[in-house]
Design a protein around this motif. Structure first.
Motif, PDB file in Angstrom:
ATOM      1  N   SER A  41       3.190  -5.633   1.488  1.00  0.00           N
ATOM      2  CA  SER A  41       3.835  -5.287   2.752  1.00  0.00           C
ATOM      3  C   SER A  41       4.778  -4.099   2.602  1.00  0.00           C
ATOM      4  O   SER A  41       5.259  -3.796   1.510  1.00  0.00           O
ATOM      5  N   THR A  42       5.063  -3.444   3.719  1.00  0.00           N
ATOM      6  CA  THR A  42       5.937  -2.268   3.662  1.00  0.00           C
ATOM      7  C   THR A  42       7.390  -2.649   3.395  1.00  0.00           C
ATOM      8  O   THR A  42       8.111  -1.900   2.736  1.00  0.00           O
ATOM      9  N   THR A  43       7.832  -3.810   3.893  1.00  0.00           N
ATOM     10  CA  THR A  43       9.197  -4.251   3.594  1.00  0.00           C
ATOM     11  C   THR A  43       9.337  -4.510   2.100  1.00  0.00           C
ATOM     12  O   THR A  43      10.357  -4.159   1.490  1.00  0.00           O
ATOM     13  N   CYS A  44       8.314  -5.090   1.503  1.00  0.00           N
ATOM     14  CA  CYS A  44       8.352  -5.330   0.057  1.00  0.00           C
ATOM     15  C   CYS A  44       8.238  -4.026  -0.730  1.00  0.00           C
ATOM     16  O   CYS A  44       8.708  -3.963  -1.874  1.00  0.00           O
ATOM     17  N   TYR A  45       7.657  -3.014  -0.132  1.00  0.00           N
ATOM     18  CA  TYR A  45       7.649  -1.693  -0.781  1.00  0.00           C
ATOM     19  C   TYR A  45       9.092  -1.218  -0.974  1.00  0.00           C
ATOM     20  O   TYR A  45       9.453  -0.732  -2.058  1.00  0.00           O
ATOM     21  N   ASN A  89      -0.261  -6.852  -5.802  1.00  0.00           N
ATOM     22  CA  ASN A  89      -1.604  -6.415  -5.421  1.00  0.00           C
ATOM     23  C   ASN A  89      -1.550  -5.126  -4.610  1.00  0.00           C
ATOM     24  O   ASN A  89      -2.560  -4.669  -4.084  1.00  0.00           O
ATOM     25  N   SER A  90      -0.366  -4.531  -4.525  1.00  0.00           N
ATOM     26  CA  SER A  90      -0.215  -3.230  -3.880  1.00  0.00           C
ATOM     27  C   SER A  90      -0.624  -2.122  -4.844  1.00  0.00           C
ATOM     28  O   SER A  90      -0.320  -2.201  -6.031  1.00  0.00           O
ATOM     29  N   TYR A  91      -1.284  -1.108  -4.344  1.00  0.00           N
ATOM     30  CA  TYR A  91      -1.608  -0.012  -5.250  1.00  0.00           C
ATOM     31  C   TYR A  91      -0.588   1.125  -5.179  1.00  0.00           C
ATOM     32  O   TYR A  91      -0.617   2.051  -5.999  1.00  0.00           O
ATOM     33  N   ILE A  92       0.382   1.054  -4.251  1.00  0.00           N
ATOM     34  CA  ILE A  92       1.394   2.105  -4.196  1.00  0.00           C
ATOM     35  C   ILE A  92       2.714   1.677  -4.850  1.00  0.00           C
ATOM     36  O   ILE A  92       3.506   2.519  -5.254  1.00  0.00           O
ATOM     37  N   ILE A  93       2.962   0.384  -4.962  1.00  0.00           N
ATOM     38  CA  ILE A  93       4.212  -0.093  -5.572  1.00  0.00           C
ATOM     39  C   ILE A  93       4.329   0.267  -7.056  1.00  0.00           C
ATOM     40  O   ILE A  93       5.402   0.694  -7.498  1.00  0.00           O
ATOM     41  N   PRO A  94       3.276   0.113  -7.869  1.00  0.00           N
ATOM     42  CA  PRO A  94       3.437   0.412  -9.307  1.00  0.00           C
ATOM     43  C   PRO A  94       3.976   1.802  -9.606  1.00  0.00           C
ATOM     44  O   PRO A  94       4.745   1.975 -10.554  1.00  0.00           O
ATOM     45  N   GLU A 123      -7.015   0.429   4.175  1.00  0.00           N
ATOM     46  CA  GLU A 123      -6.107   0.465   5.317  1.00  0.00           C
ATOM     47  C   GLU A 123      -4.768  -0.186   5.018  1.00  0.00           C
ATOM     48  O   GLU A 123      -3.740   0.179   5.582  1.00  0.00           O
ATOM     49  N   TYR A 124      -4.780  -1.154   4.085  1.00  0.00           N
ATOM     50  CA  TYR A 124      -3.566  -1.907   3.796  1.00  0.00           C
ATOM     51  C   TYR A 124      -3.004  -1.649   2.408  1.00  0.00           C
ATOM     52  O   TYR A 124      -2.081  -2.338   1.968  1.00  0.00           O
ATOM     53  N   ASN A 125      -3.558  -0.669   1.708  1.00  0.00           N
ATOM     54  CA  ASN A 125      -3.028  -0.274   0.394  1.00  0.00           C
ATOM     55  C   ASN A 125      -2.925  -1.447  -0.577  1.00  0.00           C
ATOM     56  O   ASN A 125      -1.943  -1.572  -1.310  1.00  0.00           O
ATOM     57  N   CYS A 126      -3.940  -2.299  -0.590  1.00  0.00           N
ATOM     58  CA  CYS A 126      -3.846  -3.458  -1.471  1.00  0.00           C
ATOM     59  C   CYS A 126      -5.192  -3.835  -2.079  1.00  0.00           C
ATOM     60  O   CYS A 126      -6.252  -3.427  -1.603  1.00  0.00           O
ATOM     61  N   PHE A 127      -5.109  -4.631  -3.149  1.00  0.00           N
ATOM     62  CA  PHE A 127      -6.291  -5.143  -3.827  1.00  0.00           C
ATOM     63  C   PHE A 127      -6.485  -6.610  -3.471  1.00  0.00           C
ATOM     64  O   PHE A 127      -5.524  -7.370  -3.378  1.00  0.00           O
ATOM     65  N   VAL A 128      -7.738  -6.999  -3.278  1.00  0.00           N
ATOM     66  CA  VAL A 128      -8.058  -8.384  -2.933  1.00  0.00           C
ATOM     67  C   VAL A 128      -9.285  -8.818  -3.737  1.00  0.00           C
ATOM     68  O   VAL A 128      -9.801  -8.081  -4.553  1.00  0.00           O
ATOM     69  N   GLY A 129      -9.730 -10.027  -3.479  1.00  0.00           N
ATOM     70  CA  GLY A 129     -10.949 -10.512  -4.113  1.00  0.00           C
ATOM     71  C   GLY A 129     -10.700 -11.321  -5.378  1.00  0.00           C
ATOM     72  O   GLY A 129      -9.556 -11.573  -5.762  1.00  0.00           O
TER      73      GLY A 129
END
Length: 201
Positions: free
Chosen positions: A46-50, A69-74, A95-101
């Motif tokens: 989430s953006t707040t968690c960013y 699971n964010s790819y922009i936070i690291p 769209e959500y800048n995240c990894f899933v699966g």
């Protein structure tokens, strides 16, 4: 209040990063009070968690381990030598800048977290924490919740009194909510009656 469409709940992650920045930064700063040296933290995309992750990256905390699971936070931690970051990897939801699966789920399952920091698009006493319908993303959040001792929701006051189509967590699943000073008196009282711990940043 039922949001009209998923667009009302969730727009592109990069656009939402530019919304309510001051509120998100204040909430992020308040959330630092619950972090301790040596903690293992799960942080969602989430953006707040960013902004919370950004505050952590600029802090003096030692020996933190962060799983996200964010790819922009690291990237926020490239210059921080005292905090380790593990990105789950997996299928990229652009769209959500995240990894899933399954790969993301397997990575989360390897760790025992102290606190799961998350956010959501809509919060209400009866509806719980809800969002747009994204089963893959919801599964990762649920896995993070299961692997942590406690879960803290970071959410600005614009999200209160709303319900999204997909309920991710009930209020009983969340140990604490941190929000901003614009949270109405009625909302505060409703959460107190429901037994929800609410911190105002």
């Amino acid at each position: 209040v039922l949001l009209k469409t998923a667009v009302d709940i969730e727009t592109r992650n990069t656009i939402r990063l530019r919304r309510n920045i001051e509120l998100k930064e204040r909430i992020a700063a308040k959330a630092l009070a619950y972090v301790h040296h040596g903690d293992c933290l799960f942080i969602d995309n989430s953006t707040t968690c960013y902004y919370f992750a950004k505050a952590l990256a600029e802090s003096d905390f030692q020996d933190l381990l962060i799983i996200t699971n964010s790819y922009i936070i690291p990237g926020l931690f490239l210059k921080n030598k005292h905090i380790q970051v593990i990105c789950t990897g997996g299928l990229l939801l652009k769209e959500y800048n995240c990894f899933v699966g399954s790969y993301a789920m397997d990575t989360v399952a390897k760790f025992n977290g102290d606190i799961f920091f998350l956010s959501t698009a809509a919060v209400s006493v009866k509806g719980g924490l809800s969002d747009a319908f994204r089963p893959d993303s919801d599964e990762v959040k649920a896995q993070m919740h299961q692997r942590c001792k406690q879960s803290i929701c970071l959410v600005d006051s614009t999200k209160f009194g709303k319900n999204g189509p997909s309920r991710i967590f009930s209020m009983a699943d969340i140990d604490r909510i941190i929000t901003d000073q614009h949270c109405s008196r009625e909302t505060r009282e409703a959460f107190i009656v429901a037994g929800v711990k609410l911190d105002i940043a």
